[in-house]
Design a protein around this motif. Structure first.
Motif, mmCIF file in Angstrom:
data_model
loop_
_atom_site.group_PDB
_atom_site.id
_atom_site.type_symbol
_atom_site.label_atom_id
_atom_site.label_comp_id
_atom_site.label_asym_id
_atom_site.label_seq_id
_atom_site.Cartn_x
_atom_site.Cartn_y
_atom_site.Cartn_z
ATOM 1 N N ALA A 263 -25.023 1.245 -15.093
ATOM 2 C CA ALA A 263 -25.176 1.766 -13.733
ATOM 3 C C ALA A 263 -26.643 1.992 -13.387
ATOM 4 C CB ALA A 263 -24.377 3.057 -13.577
ATOM 5 N N SER B 78 -24.974 6.409 -8.483
ATOM 6 C CA SER B 78 -25.617 6.206 -7.180
ATOM 7 C C SER B 78 -25.872 7.529 -6.482
ATOM 8 C CB SER B 78 -24.748 5.311 -6.292
ATOM 9 O OG SER B 78 -24.614 4.028 -6.853
ATOM 10 N N TYR C 199 -20.513 3.913 -11.527
ATOM 11 C CA TYR C 199 -21.542 3.425 -10.611
ATOM 12 C C TYR C 199 -21.678 4.350 -9.398
ATOM 13 C CZ TYR C 199 -24.046 0.520 -7.310
ATOM 14 O OH TYR C 199 -24.954 0.069 -6.403
ATOM 15 N N ILE D 1 -28.536 -0.109 -10.471
ATOM 16 C CA ILE D 1 -29.151 0.589 -9.342
ATOM 17 C C ILE D 1 -30.656 0.361 -9.330
ATOM 18 C CG2 ILE D 1 -29.591 2.853 -8.319
ATOM 19 C CD1 ILE D 1 -26.809 3.663 -9.546
ATOM 20 N N TRP E 213 -28.826 8.986 -8.090
ATOM 21 C CA TRP E 213 -30.011 8.293 -7.579
ATOM 22 C C TRP E 213 -30.375 8.835 -6.194
ATOM 23 C CZ3 TRP E 213 -32.825 4.409 -10.049
ATOM 24 C CH2 TRP E 213 -33.801 3.789 -9.269
ATOM 25 N N CYS F 111 -31.316 -3.242 -8.151
ATOM 26 C CA CYS F 111 -31.088 -3.376 -6.712
ATOM 27 C C CYS F 111 -32.143 -2.625 -5.910
ATOM 28 C CB CYS F 111 -29.686 -2.888 -6.356
ATOM 29 S SG CYS F 111 -28.388 -3.972 -6.958
#
Length: 108
Positions: A11, A71, A67, A15, A74, A18
């Protein structure tokens, strides 16, 4: 335990990879951000192959909840936006789904 660690690592790698593209295309950072992003996405794919599962689709489905929660982490740690109660509730629901997929009894 190794499955959970592989999912968490995957994950963060996904992230991060991306985000490198996001930084380049949305934040105006240098195109050089893409190179470590590609490495990070490769690490993501490699880590998912380390998950103990009888089927790729099940491994990917279970990964989804991890994930989502990564996220949200994040969102808070990098974007500086504190997740609200709806973010947290959604993340918990995703983790419940992940747990059912990972821990549910299998026929056979």
């Amino acid at each position: 335990m190794m499955t959970i660690l592989a999912y968490i690592g995957a994950a963060l790698a996904e992230i991060g990879g991306c985000f490198a593209f996001w930084a380049w295309l949305r934040l105006g950072k240098s195109a050089w951000w893409v190179a470590p992003g590609m490495v990070s996405l490769t690490v993501f794919a490699l880590l998912l192959t380390r998950v103990d599962s009888d089927a790729a689709g099940r491994a990917y489905a279970a990964y989804g909840g991890i994930y989502v929660c990564a996220s949200l982490f994040w969102l808070w740690a990098v974007d500086g936006v504190r997740p609200d109660r709806w973010d947290i509730a959604g993340g918990l629901i995703c983790l419940i789904g992940t747990s059912i997929i990972l821990l549910g009894p299998r026929a056979g």
